[in-house]
Design an enzyme around this catalytic site. Structure first.
Site, PDB file in Angstrom:
ATOM      1  N   SER A 113       0.850  -1.186   0.000  1.00  9.12           N
ATOM      2  CA  SER A 113       0.000   0.000   0.000  1.00  9.12           C
ATOM      3  C   SER A 113       0.883   1.232   0.000  1.00  9.12           C
ATOM      4  CB  SER A 113      -0.909   0.015   1.226  1.00  9.12           C
ATOM      5  OG  SER A 113      -0.136   0.336   2.360  1.00  9.12           O
ATOM      6  N   LYS A 114       0.239   2.353  -0.281  1.00 17.88           N
ATOM      7  CA  LYS A 114       0.953   3.622  -0.393  1.00 17.88           C
ATOM      8  C   LYS A 114       1.805   3.881   0.842  1.00 17.88           C
ATOM      9  CE  LYS A 114      -1.382   6.957  -3.221  1.00 17.88           C
ATOM     10  NZ  LYS A 114      -2.512   7.809  -3.244  1.00 17.88           N
ATOM     11  N   ARG A 115       1.261   3.522   1.986  1.00 13.39           N
ATOM     12  CA  ARG A 115       1.930   3.856   3.235  1.00 13.39           C
ATOM     13  C   ARG A 115       3.279   3.146   3.387  1.00 13.39           C
ATOM     14  NH1 ARG A 115      -1.677   1.810   6.454  1.00 13.39           N
ATOM     15  NH2 ARG A 115      -3.366   2.144   5.003  1.00 13.39           N
ATOM     16  N   ASN A 116       3.355   1.876   2.920  1.00 16.54           N
ATOM     17  CA  ASN A 116       4.600   1.156   3.175  1.00 16.54           C
ATOM     18  C   ASN A 116       5.508   1.050   1.944  1.00 16.54           C
ATOM     19  OD1 ASN A 116       3.148  -0.674   1.741  1.00 16.54           O
ATOM     20  ND2 ASN A 116       2.658  -1.985   3.477  1.00 16.54           N
TER      21      ASN A 116
END
Ligand code: GLU
Length: 648
Positions: free
Chosen positions: A325-328
């Site tokens: 995901s974008k976060r990781n």
């Protein structure tokens, strides 16, 4: 009485299942239609098999596959979406079938304006062109679900008429604590027992809102459903956490809504109806949809349709095994970001994504779209896939290298998008380069030459420009920098190298005649494909520079008087130093000494030139480096006055 479609041959439909799925009434009607129930175990076995079909344990259908990508336009396209689209696209291409794009936009609440256009743009950029769908049309349109409502109404009516579905008049209930998921969506008044005529009357009167629900076949938990990757899959039980009321089996028995109370279809219903009407043979989608597949199978059975082959591919995970995901991620995960922020080439991304979860039978992982289409089959790895971004960069380097070779072969367009990006990055990071070159067009030509010279290291435009910084900025501090390499007593001193470089630059003359036959072969370190084509201007210039340098070194090391014997400068022999030395020096021991000196001088000269011209930074060979920099700039960096007419 309207004839009922009977199920086509599948291995899992049998008369008793039909009875439990449709009820006795439907099955008797089928019998009166004098249809024989299909007992063929395997649909594919009825089609003549070609040799092709045996590829990798029959991991390909032996008929043209019709596949589809069915996105909901809810935002930018994530790489997971493009991967699914690619698998479907490649299967269609591999088997000579068709790839369909269908926009699943029934859920207007989730609809994002402009998302469909972006989706189409991303697919087209990636080269995943659909044969039927938005903008292209086709025999099974419209390809937007929001424009197909009449078809869903008709098919819901068919199921109602057949008794496989019923109208439910229950309004959503207020959920009690912990009961939200089920109580609000279930039928709590036993609407399936309302007589069809009463239900139709209530519906027609318009006073009662209703949904249409599928009558769940009996014993659904005992059934398993075929999946190409997972074998037989079972229906998921609802988690007990979903409700605290009633026993679990009654929770499971929720009859799924097909048409919502506003008359629009649910995802499941529209998806199955469309896959059937669009004659889809293979559904490849993410495992997040696997829980819906038993229901989809039930719907096919209820209609009496042959279901497509389902293949659920695992999720994409990061190195910590968390969903990507974008976060990781340290890189954009949507197609637009990868292309605009990171300059990933379409062929890089398609190659990379196809390798995520598909088991490539070949040793070479670097493939163009055409090669992927020639090699693709349905051999997927089971389970989720850990995405290693290093592979993306590896593929990017390789694909850029391919493009560079196409440009060397004369293609005017192969490099244009990369050159534009590099020029943009160079102008931004090193504005002095833009002012030095005077215009974007001239800087762009220069950048193209750098790409032609340094063909193995490109990842992104910014990384490339930063790696090759010394082509763009080179102030006096570099020119006057103290030597980084300490003079070694075995080698000529720096002053000597400086003198040699100076004499070389003073003597080089663009107008000088050459024996060019040896320069007509491009850099022999290039790949084999390169040898089959004429050299580029840059390669030719680089070869001449090397010949000039050789000449200067020979002048320095040959005993006086021997030069005339070998006609220095520039015979073809100058290229082969052993032959050259043989011709020039008769005495074997002396010749060996000359050869050693030649090697030492040459090495020292190269080292000196790299230090002065590129601050010792590794990169393209000296010949290419000097050819790209140009004569005047080389003189400036070496602190030598340029000679009128000098150059290569
Ligand atoms: N509309 C669904 C999605 O957005 C399609 C799922 C499927 O392929 O059946 O992914």
């Amino acid at each position: 009485m309207r004839p009922i479609n009977i199920p086509q041959a599948t291995e899992w439909v049998c008369p008793s299942c039909l009875t439990s799925a449709f009820g006795q009434r439907v099955v008797s009607r089928l019998r009166t239609q004098r249809h024989r129930y299909p007992y063929r175990r395997n649909f594919a076995s009825s089609v003549p098999r070609t040799k092709e079909a045996h590829v990798r344990d029959g991991k390909l259908p032996d008929y043209p596959a019709r596949t589809r990508f069915a996105p909901s336009p809810t935002g930018y396209m994530h790489i997971g979406g493009l991967r699914t689209a690619l698998f479907s696209y490649l299967l269609a291409k591999r088997t000579g079938g068709q790839f369909i794009l269908r926009i699943e936009d029934t859920d207007q609440k989730r609809f994002v304006p402009g998302a469909t256009d972006r989706l189409c743009e991303d697919l087209q950029w990636a080269g995943v062109q659909w044969d039927e769908g938005p903008g292209v049309g086709g025999p099974h349109g419209p390809y937007w679900q929001s424009e197909r409502n009449e078809l869903y109404q008709k098919h819901a009516q068919d199921l109602l008429d057949d008794g496989a579905a019923y109208r439910c008049f229950c309004t959503p209930q207020t959920a009690g604590a912990g009961t939200a998921a089920f109580v609000t969506s279930g039928c709590y008044q036993d609407c399936s027992h309302i007589s069809p005529s009463e239900a139709a009357e209530r519906a027609e009167s318009g006073s009662d809102k209703f949904t249409v629900r599928l009558k769940q076949p009996e014993n659904v938990h005992k059934r398993s459903y075929p999946d190409l990757i997972y074998g037989n899959i079972k229906r998921l039980k609802r988690s007990p956490a979903a409700s605290t009321v009633g026993d679990e089996s009654s929770l499971d028995a929720a009859d799924t809504i097909l048409l919502k109370s506003d008359g629009t279809p649910t995802y499941h219903f529209a998806n199955v109806v469309d896959d059937h009407l669009m004659k889809i043979t293979h559904v490849i989608r993410g495992t997040e949809w696997m829980a819906s597949t038993p229901l989809h199978h039930d719907l096919y059975t209820a209609f009496g349709w042959k279901p497509p082959v389902f293949a659920h591919v695992g999720l994409l995970l990061d190195k910590e095994k968390a969903k990507l995901s974008k976060r990781n991620a340290d890189i954009a995960l949507d197609v637009k970001g990868l292309r605009e922020e990171h300059g990933i080439l379409p062929e890089t991304l398609c190659n990379f994504l196809t390798l995520q979860g598909w088991s490539n039978p070949n040793k070479d992982d670097v493939m163009t779209m055409d090669q992927l289409a020639q090699n693709f089959d349905l051999k997927f790895t089971k389970g989720n896939t850990m995405v290693l971004m290093e592979k993306l960069w590896f593929l990017q380097k390789n694909h850029v290298q391919r493009r560079i070779e196409q440009a060397r072969n004369g293609s005017k367009t192969a490099l244009s998008d990369i050159v534009d990006k590099v020029t943009e990055a160079a102008a931004k990071i090193y504005p002095e380069a833009l002012s030095k070159h005077g215009s974007k067009a001239s800087l762009s030509k220069y950048c193209k030459n750098i790409l032609l010279a340094d063909d193995k290291s490109y990842q992104t435009a910014t990384q490339f420009v930063e790696r090759n910084w010394y082509f763009f900025t080179y102030g006096p501090s570099y020119i006057n920098a103290p030597p980084q390499t300490s003079p070694n007593s075995d080698f000529p001193l720096r002053e000597d190298a400086q003198a040699l470089a100076s004499s070389f630059l003073r003597d080089v003359d663009a107008a000088r005649p050459y024996l060019v036959s040896s320069f007509e072969t491009p850099n022999p370190s290039s790949n084999e494909a390169a040898l089959a084509r004429p050299p580029t201007d840059l390669e030719r210039a680089s070869a001449r520079i090397h010949a000039y340098l050789n000449e200067a070194v020979w002048h320095r090391v040959l005993p006086s008087g021997s030069e005339s014997a070998v006609n220095v400068p520039f015979t073809d022999q100058a290229i082969d130093r052993v032959k050259f030395a043989e011709a020039a020096v008769e005495d074997g021991a002396k010749r060996e000494e000359v050869l050693q000196a030649y090697k030492a001088w040459q090495k020292a000269l190269m080292r000196f030139l790299r230090e002065r011209l590129a601050a010792g930074t590794p990169g393209p060979g000296i010949g290419q480096l000097m050819a790209v920099l140009g004569y005047e700039e080389c003189c400036r960096r070496l602190g030598i006055e340029a000679v009128e007419g000098g150059g290569w």
